[in-house]
Motif scaffolding. Structure first.
Motif, PDB file in Angstrom:
ATOM      1  N   THR A   1       0.926  -1.195  -0.156  1.00 44.99           N
ATOM      2  CA  THR A   1      -0.045   0.266   0.013  1.00 44.99           C
ATOM      3  C   THR A   1       0.910   1.286  -0.044  1.00 44.99           C
ATOM      4  O   THR A   1       1.711   1.275   0.816  1.00 44.99           O
ATOM      5  N   TYR A   2       0.640   2.023  -0.914  1.00 45.48           N
ATOM      6  CA  TYR A   2       1.427   3.375  -1.126  1.00 45.48           C
ATOM      7  C   TYR A   2       0.715   4.530  -0.623  1.00 45.48           C
ATOM      8  O   TYR A   2      -0.535   4.447  -0.733  1.00 45.48           O
ATOM      9  N   PRO A   3       1.428   5.634  -0.252  1.00 47.07           N
ATOM     10  CA  PRO A   3       0.678   6.841   0.380  1.00 47.07           C
ATOM     11  C   PRO A   3      -0.238   7.227  -0.979  1.00 47.07           C
ATOM     12  O   PRO A   3       0.081   7.233  -2.193  1.00 47.07           O
ATOM     13  N   GLY A   4      -1.533   7.526  -0.571  1.00 53.64           N
ATOM     14  CA  GLY A   4      -2.424   7.936  -1.624  1.00 53.64           C
ATOM     15  C   GLY A   4      -3.390   6.942  -2.138  1.00 53.64           C
ATOM     16  O   GLY A   4      -4.299   6.940  -3.064  1.00 53.64           O
ATOM     17  N   ASP A   5      -2.971   5.473  -2.012  1.00 55.67           N
ATOM     18  CA  ASP A   5      -3.704   4.678  -2.470  1.00 55.67           C
ATOM     19  C   ASP A   5      -5.013   4.391  -1.631  1.00 55.67           C
ATOM     20  O   ASP A   5      -5.112   4.785  -0.373  1.00 55.67           O
ATOM     21  N   LYS A   6      -6.219   3.993  -2.394  1.00 52.79           N
ATOM     22  CA  LYS A   6      -7.392   3.739  -1.705  1.00 52.79           C
ATOM     23  C   LYS A   6      -7.645   2.367  -1.567  1.00 52.79           C
ATOM     24  O   LYS A   6      -7.351   1.676  -2.350  1.00 52.79           O
ATOM     25  N   ARG A   7      -7.971   1.981  -0.228  1.00 52.99           N
ATOM     26  CA  ARG A   7      -8.430   0.413   0.195  1.00 52.99           C
ATOM     27  C   ARG A   7      -9.993   0.466  -0.103  1.00 52.99           C
ATOM     28  O   ARG A   7     -10.583   1.133   0.734  1.00 52.99           O
ATOM     29  N   PHE A   8     -10.049  -0.758  -0.229  1.00 47.94           N
ATOM     30  CA  PHE A   8     -11.668  -0.986  -0.165  1.00 47.94           C
ATOM     31  C   PHE A   8     -11.651  -2.379  -0.207  1.00 47.94           C
ATOM     32  O   PHE A   8     -10.840  -3.332  -0.359  1.00 47.94           O
ATOM     33  N   VAL A   9     -13.096  -2.962   0.480  1.00 44.42           N
ATOM     34  CA  VAL A   9     -13.284  -4.263   0.753  1.00 44.42           C
ATOM     35  C   VAL A   9     -14.516  -4.614  -0.304  1.00 44.42           C
ATOM     36  O   VAL A   9     -15.420  -3.949  -0.575  1.00 44.42           O
ATOM     37  N   ALA A  10     -14.110  -5.938  -1.248  1.00 41.77           N
ATOM     38  CA  ALA A  10     -15.141  -6.223  -2.093  1.00 41.77           C
ATOM     39  C   ALA A  10     -14.848  -7.396  -2.376  1.00 41.77           C
ATOM     40  O   ALA A  10     -14.133  -8.096  -2.226  1.00 41.77           O
ATOM     41  N   ALA A  11     -15.954  -8.223  -3.099  1.00 44.10           N
ATOM     42  CA  ALA A  11     -16.039  -9.544  -3.357  1.00 44.10           C
ATOM     43  C   ALA A  11     -15.006  -9.473  -4.936  1.00 44.10           C
ATOM     44  O   ALA A  11     -15.183  -8.559  -5.501  1.00 44.10           O
ATOM     45  N   ARG A  12     -14.514 -10.830  -5.208  1.00 48.74           N
ATOM     46  CA  ARG A  12     -13.830 -10.818  -6.426  1.00 48.74           C
ATOM     47  C   ARG A  12     -14.650 -10.627  -7.636  1.00 48.74           C
ATOM     48  O   ARG A  12     -14.071  -9.937  -8.634  1.00 48.74           O
ATOM     49  N   LYS A  13     -15.795 -11.039  -7.526  1.00 49.88           N
ATOM     50  CA  LYS A  13     -16.848 -10.680  -8.914  1.00 49.88           C
ATOM     51  C   LYS A  13     -16.945  -9.462  -9.042  1.00 49.88           C
ATOM     52  O   LYS A  13     -17.524  -8.789 -10.137  1.00 49.88           O
ATOM     53  N   ASP A  14     -16.731  -8.537  -8.039  1.00 52.12           N
ATOM     54  CA  ASP A  14     -17.236  -7.036  -8.176  1.00 52.12           C
ATOM     55  C   ASP A  14     -16.020  -6.272  -8.453  1.00 52.12           C
ATOM     56  O   ASP A  14     -16.012  -4.964  -8.798  1.00 52.12           O
ATOM     57  N   VAL A  15     -15.008  -6.797  -8.681  1.00 47.92           N
ATOM     58  CA  VAL A  15     -13.807  -5.893  -9.230  1.00 47.92           C
ATOM     59  C   VAL A  15     -13.036  -6.578 -10.527  1.00 47.92           C
ATOM     60  O   VAL A  15     -13.222  -7.814 -10.932  1.00 47.92           O
ATOM     61  N   THR A  16     -12.508  -5.621 -11.446  1.00 51.54           N
ATOM     62  CA  THR A  16     -11.592  -6.082 -12.409  1.00 51.54           C
ATOM     63  C   THR A  16     -10.270  -5.645 -12.217  1.00 51.54           C
ATOM     64  O   THR A  16      -9.844  -4.619 -11.486  1.00 51.54           O
ATOM     65  N   VAL A  17      -9.133  -6.394 -13.031  1.00 53.65           N
ATOM     66  CA  VAL A  17      -7.844  -5.927 -12.766  1.00 53.65           C
ATOM     67  C   VAL A  17      -7.175  -5.493 -14.213  1.00 53.65           C
ATOM     68  O   VAL A  17      -7.477  -6.379 -15.064  1.00 53.65           O
ATOM     69  N   ASP A  18      -6.840  -4.458 -14.202  1.00 43.87           N
ATOM     70  CA  ASP A  18      -6.089  -3.729 -15.243  1.00 43.87           C
ATOM     71  C   ASP A  18      -4.615  -4.667 -15.512  1.00 43.87           C
ATOM     72  O   ASP A  18      -3.707  -4.202 -14.544  1.00 43.87           O
ATOM     73  N   MET A  19      -4.578  -5.494 -16.309  1.00 42.92           N
ATOM     74  CA  MET A  19      -3.229  -6.124 -16.515  1.00 42.92           C
ATOM     75  C   MET A  19      -1.945  -5.390 -16.917  1.00 42.92           C
ATOM     76  O   MET A  19      -0.918  -5.769 -16.341  1.00 42.92           O
ATOM     77  N   ARG A  20      -2.182  -4.274 -17.186  1.00 42.79           N
ATOM     78  CA  ARG A  20      -1.162  -3.358 -17.695  1.00 42.79           C
ATOM     79  C   ARG A  20      -0.648  -2.853 -16.360  1.00 42.79           C
ATOM     80  O   ARG A  20       0.694  -2.540 -16.223  1.00 42.79           O
ATOM     81  N   THR A  21      -1.402  -2.254 -15.479  1.00 40.82           N
ATOM     82  CA  THR A  21      -0.744  -1.726 -14.445  1.00 40.82           C
ATOM     83  C   THR A  21      -1.192  -2.173 -13.240  1.00 40.82           C
ATOM     84  O   THR A  21      -0.723  -1.866 -12.030  1.00 40.82           O
ATOM     85  N   LEU A  22      -1.889  -3.718 -13.163  1.00 40.09           N
ATOM     86  CA  LEU A  22      -2.171  -4.362 -12.049  1.00 40.09           C
ATOM     87  C   LEU A  22      -2.958  -3.486 -11.130  1.00 40.09           C
ATOM     88  O   LEU A  22      -2.800  -3.817  -9.676  1.00 40.09           O
ATOM     89  N   GLN A  23      -3.797  -2.754 -11.465  1.00 40.86           N
ATOM     90  CA  GLN A  23      -4.650  -2.087 -10.480  1.00 40.86           C
ATOM     91  C   GLN A  23      -5.928  -2.588 -10.419  1.00 40.86           C
ATOM     92  O   GLN A  23      -6.567  -3.075 -11.531  1.00 40.86           O
ATOM     93  N   VAL A  24      -6.506  -2.830  -8.949  1.00 44.75           N
ATOM     94  CA  VAL A  24      -7.875  -3.433  -9.025  1.00 44.75           C
ATOM     95  C   VAL A  24      -8.769  -2.329  -8.885  1.00 44.75           C
ATOM     96  O   VAL A  24      -8.785  -1.592  -7.909  1.00 44.75           O
ATOM     97  N   ILE A  25      -9.932  -2.425  -9.823  1.00 45.74           N
ATOM     98  CA  ILE A  25     -10.885  -1.490 -10.153  1.00 45.74           C
ATOM     99  C   ILE A  25     -12.257  -1.973  -9.917  1.00 45.74           C
ATOM    100  O   ILE A  25     -12.462  -3.066 -10.373  1.00 45.74           O
ATOM    101  N   PRO A  26     -12.945  -1.319  -9.233  1.00 45.41           N
ATOM    102  CA  PRO A  26     -14.091  -1.959  -8.805  1.00 45.41           C
ATOM    103  C   PRO A  26     -15.054  -1.562 -10.188  1.00 45.41           C
ATOM    104  O   PRO A  26     -14.894  -0.689 -10.946  1.00 45.41           O
ATOM    105  N   LYS A  27     -15.888  -2.795 -10.385  1.00 48.48           N
ATOM    106  CA  LYS A  27     -16.970  -2.506 -11.639  1.00 48.48           C
ATOM    107  C   LYS A  27     -17.839  -1.434 -11.389  1.00 48.48           C
ATOM    108  O   LYS A  27     -18.178  -1.054 -10.182  1.00 48.48           O
ATOM    109  N   GLU A  28     -18.357  -0.986 -12.574  1.00 45.40           N
ATOM    110  CA  GLU A  28     -19.364   0.007 -12.624  1.00 45.40           C
ATOM    111  C   GLU A  28     -20.635  -0.386 -11.641  1.00 45.40           C
ATOM    112  O   GLU A  28     -21.015  -1.578 -12.104  1.00 45.40           O
ATOM    113  N   GLY A  29     -21.464   0.375 -11.177  1.00 44.87           N
ATOM    114  CA  GLY A  29     -22.687   0.221 -10.433  1.00 44.87           C
ATOM    115  C   GLY A  29     -22.472  -0.634  -9.085  1.00 44.87           C
ATOM    116  O   GLY A  29     -23.390  -0.820  -8.421  1.00 44.87           O
ATOM    117  N   VAL A  30     -21.242  -0.828  -8.805  1.00 46.06           N
ATOM    118  CA  VAL A  30     -20.907  -1.647  -7.475  1.00 46.06           C
ATOM    119  C   VAL A  30     -20.450  -0.490  -6.474  1.00 46.06           C
ATOM    120  O   VAL A  30     -19.523   0.194  -6.571  1.00 46.06           O
TER     121      VAL A  30
END
Length: 187
Positions: free
Chosen positions: A151-180
């Motif tokens: 965890t780096y300064p400025g990172d946002k942490r959230f708790v979610a189920a795996r089905k509710d997030v996507t992973v950007d493989m280029r940057t390895l960012q975990v992004i919540p899906k739209e509408g969740v």
């Protein structure tokens, strides 16, 4: 009159076996030794006929066709037979010309070792490594399986189920899906 061996008074073995066969075919009994001799003679005759039937004609090939790799192996063996007197260090130690033959022997051993390493390790490992790189590592759920994500300064942490997030493989960012809706926790 029985056939004799080179003028001796003893009957020939073959004529004796013919006599034994006549006795056997007429229903007579033979001793165990005579029965074994007769059977061995019959098997010998059958094998002789079988071998006669299996003579190759001029048109039949004696050997299967040689593949490209077998030809190359034969050529390589002929090359090393021509240029290398000893193929093992033990043979070289007991022979003459150790100093002159040693570099050739080491090159021969290195070439054989490199070929076996390439053929039996590197080539089979290429598909395995490609599978690991492109199938296993690209699976988005593997990013989430890491035991500790930095965890780096400025990172946002959230708790979610795996089905509710996507992973950007280029940057390895975990992004919540739209509408969740997720609860964001600040550091």
């Amino acid at each position: 009159m029985s056939v004799t061996n080179q003028g001796s008074s003893r009957p020939s073995i073959i004529s004796d076996l013919d006599r034994l066969q006549q006795i056997k075919s007429s229903g007579g009994l033979l001793s165990e030794i005579d029965e074994q001799r007769l059977r061995r003679h019959q098997l010998w005759n059958l094998r002789k006929k079988w071998i006669k039937d299996h003579h190759l004609s001029a048109r039949e090939p004696l050997h299967p066709p040689i593949t490209f790799m077998e030809k190359m192996k034969c050529r390589e063996g002929a090359f090393w037979d021509k240029h290398l007197k000893y193929k093992t260090v033990a043979d070289m130690l007991y022979g003459k010309g150790f100093i002159r033959e040693f570099p050739k022997l080491m090159f021969y051993k290195a070439q054989k070792g490199a070929r076996s390493y390439l053929l039996f390790f590197m080539i089979p490992m290429v598909p395995v490594l490609a599978w690991l790189k492109h199938v296993v590592e690209d699976d988005p759920s593997n990013v989430l399986r890491t035991p500790y994500m930095p965890t780096y300064p400025g990172d946002k942490r959230f708790v979610a189920a795996r089905k509710d997030v996507t992973v950007d493989m280029r940057t390895l960012q975990v992004i919540p899906k739209e509408g969740v809706e997720v609860t964001i926790q600040e550091n």
